[in-house]
Design an enzyme around this catalytic site. Sequence first.
Site: not given
Length: 125
Positions: A21, A53, A72-73, A99
């Site tokens: 990854e 935005y 991912i946290e 993910k």
Amino acid sequence: MDVLVVRGIRAYGYTGFFDAEQELGQWFEVDLRVWVDLQPAGDSDQLGDTLDYSQAVQVVQTGIRQSRFRTIERLAADLCDRLFQQFPALPELELTLRKLAPPIPDFSGDVSLVLRRSRKLTGAD
């Protein structure tokens, strides 16, 4: 307080626990909800009176592309920090990070987490 929602922000990044990854990367997707007062822009019709935005999209995409975290946290927390830094008047946000193709055998779904954060106030705020 009003809520501005931006969905489907995608970028290719290199966050993940496994070496593959980190080396090969993968697609991530973010949905963003920000609490802002939209009345000034509703009255004036001026971009300067609201949250731009398109800048928020760029902050998220750049953060995903540049970061190399194991979880991912951590990536989601970093994205929240980047958004608060870019938009000093932003009081609160909710960020959903997905993910899209996690490396889990016999699993074709996605994995997501949701962080809801309020601006950390200091004595200077």
